[in-house]
Design an enzyme around this catalytic site. Structure first.
Site, PDB file in Angstrom:
ATOM      1  N   SER A  49       4.534   3.361 -17.664  1.00  0.00           N
ATOM      2  CA  SER A  49       5.636   3.275 -19.128  1.00  0.00           C
ATOM      3  C   SER A  49       5.786   4.560 -18.506  1.00  0.00           C
ATOM      4  O   SER A  49       6.995   4.433 -19.008  1.00  0.00           O
ATOM      5  CB  SER A  49       4.389   3.571 -19.962  1.00  0.00           C
ATOM      6  OG  SER A  49       4.042   1.486 -20.312  1.00  0.00           O
ATOM      7  N   ALA A  65      -1.305  10.675  -4.664  1.00  0.00           N
ATOM      8  CA  ALA A  65      -0.039  10.226  -4.758  1.00  0.00           C
ATOM      9  C   ALA A  65      -0.061   9.316  -5.267  1.00  0.00           C
ATOM     10  O   ALA A  65       0.144   7.835  -4.844  1.00  0.00           O
ATOM     11  CB  ALA A  65       0.218  10.234  -3.238  1.00  0.00           C
ATOM     12  N   GLU A 110       2.201  -0.301 -10.563  1.00  0.00           N
ATOM     13  CA  GLU A 110       3.788  -0.690 -10.520  1.00  0.00           C
ATOM     14  C   GLU A 110       5.032   1.081 -11.286  1.00  0.00           C
ATOM     15  O   GLU A 110       5.808   0.159 -11.975  1.00  0.00           O
ATOM     16  CB  GLU A 110       3.568  -2.115 -10.404  1.00  0.00           C
ATOM     17  CG  GLU A 110       3.500  -2.750  -9.236  1.00  0.00           C
ATOM     18  CD  GLU A 110       4.303  -3.885  -9.634  1.00  0.00           C
ATOM     19  OE1 GLU A 110       5.139  -4.108  -8.725  1.00  0.00           O
ATOM     20  OE2 GLU A 110       3.098  -4.626  -8.525  1.00  0.00           O
ATOM     21  N   ALA A 149       1.158  -1.196  -0.054  1.00  0.00           N
ATOM     22  CA  ALA A 149      -0.146   0.056   0.331  1.00  0.00           C
ATOM     23  C   ALA A 149       1.298   1.025   0.414  1.00  0.00           C
ATOM     24  O   ALA A 149       1.093   1.662   1.234  1.00  0.00           O
ATOM     25  CB  ALA A 149      -0.590  -0.267   1.755  1.00  0.00           C
TER      26      ALA A 149
END
Lengths: 263, 385
Positions: free
Chosen positions: B366, B129, B363, B123
């Protein structure tokens, strides 16, 4: 509780070809697998062991040396041990001779409380070996089990699949049951299981290892079943084409089935 | 292509492939449609010993490293990139523990994850954010032997389903990125609740949810690394986990290629299978080439990480960037090869196309991957002088 599961290596096809000269199955070039119904038997044994929190599952098979492969598959699924009975003297054994041999192995194992088999093997499709072992060992048998309702060290209560429903039967243990595919969904081999299986070398017994074994009871000569002839029936399709315009063809077809008294 | 897998790696691949075929394929459409979490499949993965592939053997795992994880995630994603995420996101949530956990923390949490009994989650992201993780508003304030967490984390994969959460919160806002700290928070901790469940375009079998901390008291012994090291934990976690996302993207692409190829040999137009038409052949050729290139990069990255090499941020970002872009192109082309049928839910490629999109976003988008690659390139160039 020690559970023994009887398993068989079969060819991975339902389209078995026979050698017209010898009347035996052509195994060359066909992949061999664990009889699919036996996977349900292995799974059920593992579930009973898990449910009871202790115990041991041993698989036993009779066959040529390469039948070790199906023992390894069962080890991959999680069984504790495997035994292969393999002897040239056993070649050509029918279901009765096989049942006699396996009962001698079971006598040697001795401490089992339960025997589980698949409902039949997909090659011979006889479903005879299980009941014959029950006869050889004088054990109660519940065939076609679709659910085990309860089980203890001394008693089993199970549902037997029938054509028109099911029976609920109770039996003292030790006993033998055969299972149908409705009973469970077999697990895949786990990674740790596969790694153990890769190194696992099952115990191999010959008839000389079985006390009091009567060789006259087994092999082609000892088997009561005598095969005189086997053949693959020729399929003949005798269709008749009714040609013409659709309306006329339909009328002609109707006339034909009326003549044949189908309608 | 021969990647010279060890016998054990081949077994991992075969096991994942068998599971994907027999357990996931029959239900992937249902899970995509209903958007429910696939606990029954997670149990199957656990029973097959797949949930602890990358966890050391001393904690009950298989000790196969990042490469083993990638092999399994790729195989599962060929069939369903949503269901495979239960594994990949658990790895993301577990890397903070593997990389920075104390012996005591590892011994407490890793065996449950390795056995598949517990899932994990990571998390970091919040409403304001995302790529700018330093802008997070969740705080952790010291109070005796504990920290009090307040704030909301957003879009947390495995949220609500996982037992173990690696949570990054600000312990000292004045210090900026050096003021963040990573904590292990267990599901069920008072003051830790789950908020909105997201309704997503793809990866619908995966749970994506808000984590809400409302005066949630977490013992100081649950800190990963040290106070103030939260962003170091996060960056290193992502460097290790990105090949897993890349493997997910690779699997989705490979699955779509296979579907398109099979279809092209069956579909007859202008009196011939469409695989005989050069326009289609060239599309398939490009798709296959890109998939193979992505695979080579992902495998090489995973092997580099497992070798103990320290510097892999660049190739990790490259593998994630490249594989996710390939996934988007290949799945889009798979739909194109299959035409109207490809667009319909009766065939799996429209789902693959929807599932592929997220791999370019989460994650690190690009664009963030390119930032990372460029940053590393410039650092390397500066060192050469």
């Amino acid at each position: 509780m020690h559970i023994v599961v009887l398993i068989k290596q079969v060819v991975a096809t339902t389209n078995v070809k026979l050698d017209p000269e010898t009347g035996t199955m052509i195994r060359d070039g066909v992949e061999s697998i664990l009889n699919p119904f036996d996977e349900y038997a292995v799974e059920e044994a593992l579930r009973i062991k898990e449910r009871m929190g202790q115990g041991k599952v041993t698989v036993v098979t009779m066959g040529p040396p390469q039948a070790k492969e199906i023992i390894r598959k069962a080890v991959g699924m999680g069984v504790d041990e495997g035994i292969l009975v393999s002897d040239r003297l056993l070649a050509g054994s029918d279901t009765w001779a096989t049942a006699y041999t396996l009962s001698q192995v079971l006598k040697k194992i001795g401490d089992f409380r339960m025997i589980i088999t698949g409902k039949q093997a997909v090659d011979g499709d006889t479903a005879q070996v299980g009941p014959e072992i029950a006869a050889c060992l004088d054990l109660p048998m519940i065939a076609w089990v679709r659910k085990i309702e309860s089980i203890s060290e001394t008693q089993i209560r199970a549902e037997r699949l029938m054509e028109d429903g099911f029976d609920v039967l109770e039996s003292p243990l030790p006993a033998i049951i055969s299972v149908v595919k409705e009973i469970n969904e077999p697990r895949l081999e786990s990674l740790k299981g596969k790694m153990r299986a890769k190194k696992y070398d099952p115990q191999v017994l010959t008839v000389a290892d079985l006390p009091g074994f009567e060789v006259s009871q087994v092999g082609l000569k000892g088997s009561p079943t005598k095969v005189f002839k086997t053949f693959t029936p020729q399929r003949q399709y005798k269709g008749e084409m009714i040609a013409g315009e659709p309306a006329q063809a339909a009328a002609n077809l109707y006339e034909k089935i009326k003549t044949l008294k189908i309608v | 292509m021969n990647y010279f897998l060890t016998e054990e790696q081949q077994m991992i691949l075969d096991t994942a492939r068998a599971l994907a075929k027999s357990k996931i394929k029959p239900v992937r459409e249902k899970y995509d449609e209903e958007g429910i979490f696939p606990w029954d499949i997670v149990k199957e993965m656990a029973a097959a010993d797949l949930m602890g592939l990358y966890i050391p053997e001393q904690y009950g795992g298989m000790g196969g490293g990042v490469f083993a994880l990638c092999l399994a995630v790729e195989e599962l994603s060929k069939v369903c990139g949503g269901i495979s995420l239960a594994m990949a996101a658990t790895a993301l949530g577990t890397f903070p523990l593997l990389l920075f956990g104390s012996e005591e923390q590892k011994a407490k949490y890793l065996p449950g994850i390795a056995s598949g009994k517990h899932l994990a989650a990571f998390a970091l992201t919040e409403a304001n954010a995302g790529s700018d993780a330093g802008n997070m508003a969740t705080t952790a304030v010291r109070d005796g032997d504990d920290y009090i967490l307040n704030g909301t984390k957003q879009w947390i994969t495995n949220g609500g389903e996982a037992q173990i959460y690696s949570v990054v919160a600000m312990t000292n806002k004045a210090k900026g990125t050096r003021g963040a700290t990573a904590f292990i928070v267990e599901k069920g901790t008072p003051g830790f609740e789950f908020g909105k469940k997201e309704n997503k375009m793809g990866i619908r079998a995966s749970a994506t949810r808000e984590l809400v901390f409302n005066n949630c008291r977490v013992p100081a012994k649950n800190i990963l690394a040290k106070e103030g090291m939260g962003f170091i934990v996060a960056v290193n976690t992502l460097n290790n986990s990105r090949p897993g996302v890349a493997a997910q993207a690779l699997g989705i692409a490979a699955g779509a290629l296979e579907e398109a190829l099979l279809y092209s040999r069956q579909r007859v137009q202008f009196g011939q299978p469409i695989s005989s038409i050069q326009a289609v052949q060239h599309m398939l050729a490009n798709m296959a080439t890109e998939v193979e290139a992505a695979r080579a990069l992902v495998y090489a990255t995973a092997r580099t990480i497992d070798s103990g090499e320290k510097s892999f941020a660049k190739i990790s970002a490259m593998s994630k960037l490249f594989a996710s872009e390939v996934a988007m192109r290949v799945t889009t082309d798979a739909v194109q090869v299959m035409g109207g049928y490809g667009y319909m839910k009766e065939y799996p490629v429209e789902k693959m196309m929807r599932d592929a999109k997220i791999t370019q976003i989460y994650e690190g988008t690009s664009q963030i991957q390119r930032n990372e690659i460029a940053l590393q390139l410039i650092k390397e160039a500066a060192k050469m002088k």
